[in-house]
Design an enzyme around this catalytic site. Structure first.
Site, PDB file in Angstrom:
ATOM      1  N   ASP A 338       0.845  -1.184   0.000  1.00  0.00           N
ATOM      2  CA  ASP A 338       0.000   0.000   0.000  1.00  0.00           C
ATOM      3  C   ASP A 338       0.893   1.250   0.000  1.00  0.00           C
ATOM      4  OD1 ASP A 338      -3.203   0.574   1.663  1.00  0.00           O
ATOM      5  OD2 ASP A 338      -2.112   1.766   0.189  1.00  0.00           O
ATOM      6  N   GLU A 538     -10.449   7.127   4.594  1.00  0.00           N
ATOM      7  CA  GLU A 538      -9.369   6.546   5.405  1.00  0.00           C
ATOM      8  C   GLU A 538      -9.358   7.142   6.812  1.00  0.00           C
ATOM      9  OE1 GLU A 538      -6.535   6.184   1.492  1.00  0.00           O
ATOM     10  OE2 GLU A 538      -5.760   5.411   3.368  1.00  0.00           O
TER      11      GLU A 538
HETATM   12  C1  GLC Z   1      -4.320   4.364  -0.021  1.00  0.00           C
HETATM   13  C2  GLC Z   1      -5.220   3.230   0.362  1.00  0.00           C
HETATM   14  C3  GLC Z   1      -5.354   2.162  -0.695  1.00  0.00           C
HETATM   15  C4  GLC Z   1      -5.159   2.764  -2.075  1.00  0.00           C
HETATM   16  C5  GLC Z   1      -3.746   3.281  -2.161  1.00  0.00           C
HETATM   17  C6  GLC Z   1      -3.468   3.959  -3.510  1.00  0.00           C
HETATM   18  O1  GLC Z   1      -3.600   4.788   1.092  1.00  0.00           O
HETATM   19  O2  GLC Z   1      -4.966   2.578   1.593  1.00  0.00           O
HETATM   20  O3  GLC Z   1      -6.638   1.568  -0.537  1.00  0.00           O
HETATM   21  O4  GLC Z   1      -5.387   1.774  -3.063  1.00  0.00           O
HETATM   22  O5  GLC Z   1      -3.436   4.192  -1.117  1.00  0.00           O
HETATM   23  O6  GLC Z   1      -4.226   5.129  -3.633  1.00  0.00           O
END
Ligand code: GLC
Length: 663
Positions: A338, A538
C-alpha cells in the site's frame, strides 16, 4: 503455430529454466559464500542464455504460454531491470524521461491525483498514454502498468459514472448487479488507458468508528465473498489462470490483506488485538473467504493492509503473505504494497524493504521514493539479503500480470480505447448506477399515517419541501474517493442531485422547494429531510462514538424542522433520508419521522432514489451492518442485548411494510 526456430529456442529455454529453478538457491548460496557442492551450481553458468533477439521472439509471441514468455524475458533481465519492475511511483513524481531511463514497472495516481493539464478524461488519457509510450522505448520494452483507485467508478475523473459505495452495494446484496457494475467500471477505466484498479476492498467492518467502513460490503465475510468474487470476475473479464484477458477488462486488486475491519476501536491502520493463533482461527471461520473467492476468480493482485496483527504489520508478515495467501490459497499474482506502507514497518529502510520483500511483497508502491526503493532492492540482492530466487519470483509474478492483461500487445491510444472514451459517463453506463442506487436503499421505517402507510401517502403530496444541504449536493451524495481523495461537498462532478431527481419525478402534480436550513412554510404537506455525513476517506473518517451522527449543520436542520412544524401548527408527512457511509445516530428521529430511508453514499445517480420513493420500484435493500441505538456501545455491538439494537443486520422493509429477507 510454433515455427521450428521457436521450438528449438524453447527447448533451450526450458533447459535453462529447469536448471535455473532447480538451483534457485544457488545464487543465494553463491552470494552468501556458502560452500555449495551442488553439481548444478557450476552447470548454471554453462547454460547458454538466450540472446535478446532470441528472448524477444518468445516473450513477444502471444501464441506461446504465459510461463514460457515469463521465463524468456526473465532470462535476459539485468538485476537493475528486475528491481525497477518491482516499484510503483506516483504520477506526480514520475516523468516521461524517468520511465524511459529507469524502466520503472508501474505508476499510480493516488486518490485525486489528476494530470497537471486538468481532470477531464482526455487529460487522463494523454498523461497515462505518454507514460506508457515511454516504457516501450526501454531496452526490453516491458509495458508500464498504470494503477488507480476506481473505488466506485473511475471516480477521480470529472464526468465519470459514480456508483454507490460498497456498503450500499452490500445492502443491495446482488451478485449479478456486481457483474454489471464491474463491466461498466472496467470500460470507464480502460477508456483513459488505465489497465489496473486497486479494488475491490474486501473488508468486513466490525466497528463503524472506522473511517473506511463504507469501503466494505458487509460486516459478514460471507456477504463480501458472495459479492466480491463476481465483481472481480467481471472487472477482469473472467480471465482464466495463465490465460489472457478479453478486451474491456482490467486488473483487479483484492485489498487490504487482512483483518483491517477488526482493529481496536475501529482505528484505521491500527492493531488487531489477537494472537497469531487467534487470528488464524478468525481466518478459518470465514474472514479469509473473500480472498479465496477472489483467488478462485484469478484476481491478479492483492494489496496488504496497513494494519498489524498483534503488533506485526501485515506488510512484513510472511505467514500471511506467503504461507496463507500464496501457498495455502495458491495466489499466483502479485502482491503490491500500500501507499508508502513499508515505511510503517520496523527498522531502517533497508530492513523495511528486505523484510517486506522476503515476507512476500512483490511490487512496492513507494510513491515518491520509488527510485530509492529500486536501488535498495539491488543492494539487498547483492548483499544476499534478498535472494535471487525471491527476486525472480516477484518479477515473474509482475510479468504474469502484465502478460495476462495483454499489456505486451496493447495498442496505445487505440481506436477502441477512444470508442470507450466516447462512452465515458454515458447514459447507458449511468443506468447501471441508477439501478444500483435503487437496490442499495434500505427502508427502515414505513409508519402508519391516518390509516395508510407513509410510502403510499407521500404520493398524494402536492407541496414538497426538501431540507438540508445534502438534498442538493453531489459531493455529499458521492462521499470520499470522488474527484478528490477525501471527496468534497458541492457540485463536484456531473450527476443528478436528490432534489433534482425528485422534482423530475413529481413535477406534474407537486411543487418542490428546498429549505437549506429546515425552516418551513405552512403549505408544505411533505417534508423530506436529507441528513448525514460530509465526505471523508481513510483515517480522516475515523471517529469517536459521539462522532457517529449527522454533521452539525444537519443537526440544526433537524431541530429547525421540528420548530417550524410546531410554529406552523400543522402536521406534514415527514420522510428522513440518511446520506452516510455507515450507521449513524438517528435514534431520536426515527420516532419523529413517518418514514426513514438509509441511502448510504449513492453516487451521482440520484434518480435511483426518486425511482423508489415516488416511482414504481420497491425497496429491496437490507442492512449489511448492525445498527446500534447508542453509538457509545459500538465497540461491543455484537454482544449487546436486542434492546440496544436499533436495526439488526439484514433488516429492511418494502413499501407494503413487510420485512424483507436478506438471502
Ligand atoms: C491508499 C489506500 C489504498 C489505495 C492506495 C493507492 O492509502 O490505503 O486503498 O489503493 O493508497 O491510492
Amino acid at each position: 503455430m510454433k515455427t521450428y526456430k521457436s521450438m528449438k529456442l524453447l527447448s533451450m529455454l526450458l533447459a535453462a529454466t529447469l536448471l535455473f529453478s532447480s538451483c534457485g538457491n544457488a545464487n543465494e548460496a553463491a552470494v552468501s559464500g556458502e560452500n555449495n557442492t551442488d553439481s548444478t551450481v557450476e552447470s548454471v553458468e554453462e547454460v547458454k542464455e538466450l540472446s535478446l533477439e532470441e528472448a524477444k521472439e518468445i516473450y513477444l509471441n502471444k501464441d506461446l504460454p504465459v510461463d514460457e514468455r515469463i521465463a524468456a524475458l526473465l532470462s535476459v533481465m539485468t538485476l537493475e531491470e528486475k528491481a525497477f519492475q518491482c516499484v510503483q511511483g506516483e504520477q506526480a513524481s514520475v516523468s516521461v524521461s524517468d520511465v524511459k531511463n529507469t524502466g520503472i514497472g508501474s505508476v499510480l495516481s493516488g486518490g485525486g491525483s489528476a494530470p497537471t493539464t486538468g481532470n477531464n478524461p482526455t487529460d487522463w488519457q494523454n498523461r497515462v498514454n505518454e507514460l506508457k509510450a515511454a516504457a516501450l522505448e526501454t531496452r526490453l520494452g516491458i509495458p508500464l502498468l498504470y494503477g488507480i483507485d476506481a473505488v466506485h467508478g473511475n471516480n477521480n475523473i470529472y464526468g465519470a459514472t459514480v456508483f454507490p459505495h460498497n456498503i450500499g452495494l452490500g445492502a443491495a446484496n446482488d451478485p449479478e448487479l456486481m457483474e454489471e457494475i464491474g463491466h461498466v467500471v472496467a470500460k470507464e477505466v480502460r477508456a483513459v488507458g488505465v489497465q489496473y484498479s486497486f479494488t475491490p476492498c474486501l473488508a468486513n467492518p466490525q466497528n463503524e468508528r472506522w473511517g473506511r467502513t463504507y469501503e466494505g460490503f458487509s460486516e459478514k465475510a460471507e456477504d463480501v465473498a458472495k459479492l466480491a468474487g463476481p465483481y472481480v470476475a467481471a472487472l477482469q473479464g473472467n480471465v482464466k489462470d495463465n490465460d489472457y484477458m478479453p478486451e474491456d477488462a482490467i486488473i483487479a486488486c483484492a485489498k487490504h490483506f487482512i483483518g483491517e475491519g477488526y482493529t481496536e476501536n475501529g482505528k484505521n491502520q491500527g492493531d488487531v488485538k489477537m494472537t497469531p493463533e487467534e487470528f488464524d482461527e478468525l481466518l478459518s471461520m470465514g474472514v479469509l473467504d473473500p480472498y479465496k473467492a477472489c483467488v478462485d476468480n484469478n484476481v491478479l493482485t492483492v494489496m496488504p493492509s496497513y494494519n498489524s496483527i498483534n503488533g506485526l504489520k501485515c506488510h512484513e508478515n510472511h505467514h500471511l503473505l506467503t504461507e496463507v495467501l500464496k501457498e495455502q490459497l495458491g495466489f499466483k499474482g502479485m502482491v503490491i504494497s500500500d501507499y508508502n506502507a513499508i515505511g510503517q514497518c520496523k527498522g531502517t529502510y533497508d530492513e523495511q524493504v528486505a523484510n517486506c520483500f522476503n515476507a512476500g511483497v512483490d511490487m512496492f508502491m513507494e510513491a515518491q521514493n520509488w527510485e530509492g526503493c529500486a536501488k535498495t532492492i539491488v543492494k539487498l540482492v547483492n548483499d544476499g539479503k534478498i535472494s535471487e530466487e525471491r527476486l525472480n519470483d516477484a518479477v515473474s509474478r509482475i510479468l504474469r500480470v502484465k502478460f495476462m492483461s495483454n499489456m505486451f500487445e496493447e495498442e496505445i491510444n487505440s481506436a477502441h480505447e477512444n470508442e470507450l472514451l466516447a462512452e465515458f459517463g454515458s447514459e447507458a453506463n449511468r443506468e447501471v448506477a441508477r439501478k444500483a442506487v435503487r437496490e442499495s436503499l434500505v427502508l427502515l421505517k414505513n409508519g402508519d399515517v391516518n390509516g395508510s402507510l407513509a410510502l403510499d401517502a407521500i404520493k398524494e403530496a402536492t407541496n414538497i419541501t426538501l431540507c438540508g444541504t445534502a438534498a442538493y449536493d453531489i459531493g455529499r451524495q458521492c462521499g470520499g474517493w470522488t474527484i478528490a481523495w477525501e471527496g468534497r461537498t458541492g457540485n463536484i462532478t456531473k450527476g443528478t442531485p436528490i432534489i433534482q431527481a425528485i422534482y423530475d419525478e413529481v413535477k406534474d402534480h407537486a411543487a418542490v422547494s428546498h429549505s437549506v436550513n429546515g425552516k418551513l412554510d405552512k403549505a408544505s404537506d411533505l417534508i423530506i429531510t436529507v441528513v448525514g455525513e460530509n465526505p471523508y476517506s481513510e483515517t480522516g473518517g475515523d471517529t469517536t462514538p459521539t462522532g457517529l451522527k449527522p454533521v452539525s449543520a444537519d443537526g440544526r436542520v433537524l431541530e429547525a424542522v421540528e420548530e417550524s412544524i410546531a410554529e406552523n401548527g400543522n402536521d406534514p408527512l415527514k420522510v428522513l433520508i440518511v446520506i452516510a457511509g455507515r450507521p449513524i445516530n438517528i435514534t431520536e428521529y426515527v420516532d419523529k419521522y413517518d418514514a426513514v430511508v438509509m441511502a448510504f453514499l449513492p453516487g451521482t445517480e440520484g434518480e435511483g432514489i426518486s425511482d423508489v420513493l415516488f416511482g414504481d420500484y420497491d425497496f429491496t435493500g437490507t442492512l449489511p451492518m448492525t445498527w446500534v441505538k447508542d453509538p457509545e456501545n459500538v465497540n461491543d455491538k455484537f454482544s449487546l442485548p436486542e434492546s440496544e439494537i436499533l436495526f439488526s443486520y439484514g433488516f429492511g422493509l418494502n413499501k407494503a411494510g413487510e420485512a424483507l429477507t436478506r438471502n
